[in-house]
Design a protein around this motif. Structure first.
Motif, PDB file in Angstrom:
ATOM      1  N   THR A   4     -18.332   1.845   6.590  1.00 18.90           N
ATOM      2  CA  THR A   4     -19.082   0.669   6.177  1.00 18.90           C
ATOM      3  C   THR A   4     -18.188  -0.551   6.035  1.00 18.90           C
ATOM      4  OG1 THR A   4     -18.779   1.309   3.866  1.00 18.90           O
ATOM      5  CG2 THR A   4     -20.805   2.031   4.935  1.00 18.90           C
ATOM      6  N   ARG A   5     -17.014  -0.530   6.684  1.00 21.44           N
ATOM      7  CA  ARG A   5     -16.097  -1.652   6.558  1.00 21.44           C
ATOM      8  C   ARG A   5     -16.676  -2.905   7.210  1.00 21.44           C
ATOM      9  NH1 ARG A   5     -10.786   1.384   8.637  1.00 21.44           N
ATOM     10  NH2 ARG A   5     -12.436   2.421   9.819  1.00 21.44           N
ATOM     11  N   LEU A   6     -16.474  -4.041   6.558  1.00 24.04           N
ATOM     12  CA  LEU A   6     -16.785  -5.324   7.142  1.00 24.04           C
ATOM     13  C   LEU A   6     -15.533  -5.839   7.846  1.00 24.04           C
ATOM     14  CD1 LEU A   6     -18.673  -6.904   4.105  1.00 24.04           C
ATOM     15  CD2 LEU A   6     -19.625  -5.598   6.009  1.00 24.04           C
ATOM     16  N   THR A   7     -15.721  -6.717   8.826  1.00 22.97           N
ATOM     17  CA  THR A   7     -14.572  -7.304   9.488  1.00 22.97           C
ATOM     18  C   THR A   7     -13.772  -8.106   8.478  1.00 22.97           C
ATOM     19  OG1 THR A   7     -15.784  -7.448  11.565  1.00 22.97           O
ATOM     20  CG2 THR A   7     -13.830  -8.841  11.347  1.00 22.97           C
ATOM     21  N   ARG A  10      -6.294  -7.707   6.745  1.00 24.63           N
ATOM     22  CA  ARG A  10      -5.660  -6.615   6.038  1.00 24.63           C
ATOM     23  C   ARG A  10      -4.852  -7.186   4.875  1.00 24.63           C
ATOM     24  NH1 ARG A  10      -8.084  -2.336   6.340  1.00 24.63           N
ATOM     25  NH2 ARG A  10      -6.210  -1.257   5.601  1.00 24.63           N
ATOM     26  N   CYS A  11      -4.799  -6.448   3.795  1.00 18.91           N
ATOM     27  CA  CYS A  11      -4.062  -6.893   2.626  1.00 18.91           C
ATOM     28  C   CYS A  11      -3.121  -5.779   2.188  1.00 18.91           C
ATOM     29  CB  CYS A  11      -5.027  -7.229   1.488  1.00 18.91           C
ATOM     30  SG  CYS A  11      -4.237  -7.864  -0.002  1.00 18.91           S
ATOM     31  N   PRO A  12      -1.856  -6.090   1.920  1.00 20.50           N
ATOM     32  CA  PRO A  12      -0.944  -5.053   1.430  1.00 20.50           C
ATOM     33  C   PRO A  12      -1.338  -4.635   0.023  1.00 20.50           C
ATOM     34  CG  PRO A  12       0.088  -7.207   1.273  1.00 20.50           C
ATOM     35  CD  PRO A  12      -1.206  -7.407   2.016  1.00 20.50           C
ATOM     36  N   PRO A  13      -0.827  -3.514  -0.453  1.00 19.04           N
ATOM     37  CA  PRO A  13      -1.084  -3.125  -1.845  1.00 19.04           C
ATOM     38  C   PRO A  13      -0.632  -4.223  -2.802  1.00 19.04           C
ATOM     39  CG  PRO A  13      -0.113  -1.306  -0.627  1.00 19.04           C
ATOM     40  CD  PRO A  13      -0.029  -2.509   0.264  1.00 19.04           C
ATOM     41  N   LEU A  14      -1.412  -4.435  -3.840  1.00 16.64           N
ATOM     42  CA  LEU A  14      -1.100  -5.467  -4.819  1.00 16.64           C
ATOM     43  C   LEU A  14      -0.531  -4.817  -6.066  1.00 16.64           C
ATOM     44  CD1 LEU A  14      -4.265  -7.709  -4.412  1.00 16.64           C
ATOM     45  CD2 LEU A  14      -2.045  -7.916  -3.278  1.00 16.64           C
ATOM     46  N   ASN A  15       0.679  -5.199  -6.419  1.00 17.03           N
ATOM     47  CA  ASN A  15       1.347  -4.634  -7.582  1.00 17.03           C
ATOM     48  C   ASN A  15       0.874  -5.314  -8.861  1.00 17.03           C
ATOM     49  OD1 ASN A  15       3.251  -2.795  -6.192  1.00 17.03           O
ATOM     50  ND2 ASN A  15       4.004  -4.705  -5.301  1.00 17.03           N
ATOM     51  N   MET A  16       0.605  -4.529  -9.872  1.00 22.38           N
ATOM     52  CA  MET A  16       0.191  -5.049 -11.166  1.00 22.38           C
ATOM     53  C   MET A  16       1.417  -5.059 -12.074  1.00 22.38           C
ATOM     54  SD  MET A  16      -3.622  -3.465 -11.558  1.00 22.38           S
ATOM     55  CE  MET A  16      -4.900  -4.044 -10.401  1.00 22.38           C
ATOM     56  N   LEU A 166     -11.027  -9.236  -9.576  1.00 27.15           N
ATOM     57  CA  LEU A 166      -9.956  -8.635  -8.768  1.00 27.15           C
ATOM     58  C   LEU A 166     -10.271  -8.792  -7.277  1.00 27.15           C
ATOM     59  CD1 LEU A 166      -9.281  -5.277 -10.677  1.00 27.15           C
ATOM     60  CD2 LEU A 166      -8.014  -7.419 -10.861  1.00 27.15           C
ATOM     61  N   HIS A 167     -11.537  -8.620  -6.926  1.00 25.14           N
ATOM     62  CA  HIS A 167     -11.965  -8.749  -5.535  1.00 25.14           C
ATOM     63  C   HIS A 167     -11.752 -10.173  -5.026  1.00 25.14           C
ATOM     64  CE1 HIS A 167     -14.345  -8.009  -1.912  1.00 25.14           C
ATOM     65  NE2 HIS A 167     -15.073  -9.074  -2.210  1.00 25.14           N
ATOM     66  N   VAL A 168     -12.131 -11.151  -5.838  1.00 23.65           N
ATOM     67  CA  VAL A 168     -11.951 -12.545  -5.442  1.00 23.65           C
ATOM     68  C   VAL A 168     -10.462 -12.881  -5.340  1.00 23.65           C
ATOM     69  CG1 VAL A 168     -12.325 -14.940  -6.155  1.00 23.65           C
ATOM     70  CG2 VAL A 168     -14.169 -13.274  -6.390  1.00 23.65           C
ATOM     71  N   GLY A 169      -9.681 -12.429  -6.329  1.00 25.58           N
ATOM     72  CA  GLY A 169      -8.249 -12.682  -6.291  1.00 25.58           C
ATOM     73  C   GLY A 169      -7.593 -12.070  -5.071  1.00 25.58           C
ATOM     74  N   ARG A 170      -7.980 -10.851  -4.763  1.00 26.07           N
ATOM     75  CA  ARG A 170      -7.426 -10.190  -3.573  1.00 26.07           C
ATOM     76  C   ARG A 170      -7.790 -10.966  -2.317  1.00 26.07           C
ATOM     77  NH1 ARG A 170      -9.445  -5.904  -0.163  1.00 26.07           N
ATOM     78  NH2 ARG A 170      -7.732  -4.705   0.776  1.00 26.07           N
ATOM     79  N   SER A 171      -9.007 -11.480  -2.241  1.00 24.23           N
ATOM     80  CA  SER A 171      -9.438 -12.259  -1.075  1.00 24.23           C
ATOM     81  C   SER A 171      -8.598 -13.521  -0.919  1.00 24.23           C
ATOM     82  CB  SER A 171     -10.920 -12.621  -1.212  1.00 24.23           C
ATOM     83  OG  SER A 171     -11.731 -11.468  -1.279  1.00 24.23           O
ATOM     84  N   LEU A 172      -8.278 -14.188  -2.035  1.00 26.78           N
ATOM     85  CA  LEU A 172      -7.432 -15.379  -1.975  1.00 26.78           C
ATOM     86  C   LEU A 172      -6.029 -15.041  -1.485  1.00 26.78           C
ATOM     87  CD1 LEU A 172      -8.544 -17.063  -5.313  1.00 26.78           C
ATOM     88  CD2 LEU A 172      -9.035 -17.883  -3.002  1.00 26.78           C
ATOM     89  N   LEU A 173      -5.512 -13.894  -1.907  1.00 26.78           N
ATOM     90  CA  LEU A 173      -4.197 -13.460  -1.426  1.00 26.78           C
ATOM     91  C   LEU A 173      -4.230 -13.122   0.062  1.00 26.78           C
ATOM     92  CD1 LEU A 173      -3.245 -11.216  -4.468  1.00 26.78           C
ATOM     93  CD2 LEU A 173      -2.071 -13.319  -3.798  1.00 26.78           C
ATOM     94  N   MET A 174      -5.316 -12.506   0.508  1.00 26.96           N
ATOM     95  CA  MET A 174      -5.446 -12.131   1.914  1.00 26.96           C
ATOM     96  C   MET A 174      -5.459 -13.347   2.830  1.00 26.96           C
ATOM     97  SD  MET A 174      -8.317  -9.148   1.449  1.00 26.96           S
ATOM     98  CE  MET A 174      -8.720  -8.994   3.171  1.00 26.96           C
ATOM     99  N   THR A 175      -6.085 -14.439   2.378  1.00 25.48           N
ATOM    100  CA  THR A 175      -6.211 -15.629   3.221  1.00 25.48           C
ATOM    101  C   THR A 175      -5.025 -16.575   3.073  1.00 25.48           C
ATOM    102  OG1 THR A 175      -7.442 -16.800   1.490  1.00 25.48           O
ATOM    103  CG2 THR A 175      -8.720 -15.536   3.094  1.00 25.48           C
ATOM    104  N   ASP A 278     -11.237   0.714   3.176  1.00 25.50           N
ATOM    105  CA  ASP A 278     -10.366  -0.444   3.287  1.00 25.50           C
ATOM    106  C   ASP A 278      -8.987  -0.142   2.707  1.00 25.50           C
ATOM    107  OD1 ASP A 278      -9.774  -3.053   4.034  1.00 25.50           O
ATOM    108  OD2 ASP A 278     -10.369  -3.891   2.105  1.00 25.50           O
ATOM    109  N   ALA A 279      -8.921   0.804   1.777  1.00 26.62           N
ATOM    110  CA  ALA A 279      -7.634   1.225   1.212  1.00 26.62           C
ATOM    111  C   ALA A 279      -6.876   2.147   2.154  1.00 26.62           C
ATOM    112  CB  ALA A 279      -7.871   1.932  -0.123  1.00 26.62           C
ATOM    113  N   GLY A 280      -7.483   2.511   3.267  1.00 25.84           N
ATOM    114  CA  GLY A 280      -6.841   3.426   4.203  1.00 25.84           C
ATOM    115  C   GLY A 280      -6.932   4.872   3.773  1.00 25.84           C
ATOM    116  N   LEU A 281      -7.934   5.182   2.946  1.00 28.00           N
ATOM    117  CA  LEU A 281      -8.084   6.527   2.402  1.00 28.00           C
ATOM    118  C   LEU A 281      -9.363   7.165   2.905  1.00 28.00           C
ATOM    119  CD1 LEU A 281      -7.156   5.779  -1.331  1.00 28.00           C
ATOM    120  CD2 LEU A 281      -5.628   6.635   0.459  1.00 28.00           C
TER     121      LEU A 281
END
Length: 403
Positions: A4-7, A10-16, A166-175, A278-281
């Motif tokens: 069910t992935r959307l186009t 790719r984003c690398p793992p995000l360290n907390m 977290l989803h929005v933040g990850r999207s900003l990092l991806m772009t 999307d996590a590759g799992l």
């Protein structure tokens, strides 16, 4: 699970890198972890809406140690958790990039500041209180203190806000719009209309403590007790020794009802599948589940459907029976507690009873957790976390050694 992935990029793992927490157990992550380790809920029975009001069960944040003048409890908690998370991240070796984003999420915002806005007596007071009530003022104060120049925003997705942020933040990092993200979730303060309206709707229980009413996945569960809380974390794609990583997220809305989710859980299952892929799992790789765990029959049914898609679960955790429902703050506090368990060699907090048929045995090595959050208005969000216990090589360290 179907693909069910959307186009997407790719984003690398995000360290907390760092966490901050304010809860009914007290101010600071140490108070949160010690309170959860004690295994007793943080709620009290009292007149939480003011002297002379009808008493009820609630998990309120205790008063801070000192008076900070005109700051509301909400604003003080937001600043406290932001400072704790950022200072902790800096101490761990994190160095801010040129565009640090700050996201504040809340279901209701600063109720005290909004209420005070209508009680002003002078024009000067009115102007000052108006500015104080704006979410942008708090965001600006955090960014100004640390010299952050990335985007900042206030986000509300009801009780799903923490994972949605977290989803929005990850999207900003991806772009590339941000180099690092500080996520803050806070809901502190209740008022008479919201408490009694939510109780009339059914999920909020007032007359019994949370460990009796909130029993996720148990047929006897009635709902939840209200809680207050604030949490913050810093995440970045740059390599570090962080024990907890965000691998992927997914957000959705089933547009079914103002206060309910679709009974067939189809949209939630698709979103969970999207996050895992999307996590590759594969769904077999997920061995832990951080439940939304509100204790309502509807939530338990929906999450049970999600759990059936995860055949290798070894642990399901839910913190609302201990902390109460802290709304947007809940997911951030849950991640902070999970991360602390990896560092301290503790079992993940909030483990649910064996009614879920979970295999026995302590977790070891890298664990993949699916983290769920749901909210009014059809909001659905999931995150996939990777946890590395202390003593094991972190993924970043392992990659470096392989080179």
């Amino acid at each position: 699970m179907p693909d069910t992935r959307l186009t997407s990029l790719r984003c690398p793992p995000l360290n907390m890198h760092g966490f901050g927490a304010v809860s009914a157990y007290g101010w600071g992550t140490k108070a949160l972890i010690e309170g959860l380790a004690g295994g007793h809920h943080a709620a009290t029975y009292g007149s939480h809406l003011g002297p002379g009001t009808v008493p009820f069960w609630m998990a309120p944040v205790p008063a801070p140690g000192e008076d900070n003048g005109e700051q509301t409890r909400y604003a003080e908690a937001v600043r406290y958790v932001a400072d704790e998370a950022i200072e902790s991240a800096l101490e761990s070796g994190w160095r801010p990039g040129p565009a640090v984003c700050v996201i504040l999420t809340s279901a209701r915002g600063d109720l005290e500041a909004s209420s005070d806005l209508h009680l002003s007596e002078s024009e000067l007071s009115l102007r000052r209180r108006y500015v104080r009530a704006l979410p942008s003022t708090l965001l600006s104060s955090v960014a100004q203190q640390y010299g952050f120049n990335g985007p900042s925003m206030f986000l509300s997705a009801a009780c799903a806000g923490g994972v949605t942020a977290l989803h929005v933040g990850r999207s900003l990092l991806m772009t590339g719009a941000a180099t690092d993200v500080v996520v803050i979730g806070a809901d502190i303060g209740v008022d008479h209309p919201s408490v009694h309206s939510l109780a009339a709707l059914g999920p909020l229980q007032l007359d019994e403590p949370p460990d009796r009413v909130c029993r996720p996945f148990d047929a006897s569960s009635k709902g939840f007790s209200i809680g207050e809380g604030a949490g913050a974390l810093v995440m970045s794609p740059r390599p570090s020794q962080a024990r907890t990583q965000l691998l992927a997220t997914a957000a959705a809305n089933d547009h079914y009802h103002a206060t309910s989710l679709r009974p067939d859980a189809s949209v939630a299952i698709a979103a969970a599948s999207r996050a895992i892929q999307d996590a590759g799992l594969d769904r077999h790789d997920v061995s832990g589940y951080l439940a939304h765990g509100s204790g309502t029959p509807q939530c338990s049914r929906l999450e049970s459907d999600v759990l059936r898609e995860l055949p290798n679960l070894r642990r399901v955790s839910a913190l609302k029976p201990l902390l109460g429902h802290c709304r947007s703050a809940s997911p951030i506090l849950e991640i902070a507690a999970l991360s602390a368990s990896a560092v301290e060699h503790l079992p993940p907090p909030g483990g649910l009873p064996s009614t879920l048929d979970q295999p026995d045995g302590a977790e070891s090595g890298v664990q993949h957790w699916l983290h769920a959050a749901f909210g009014f208005g059809g909001n659905i969000s999931f995150g996939v976390l990777r946890q590395t216990p202390a003593g094991d090589a972190t993924p970043a360290a392992a990659e470096t050694a392989a080179r």
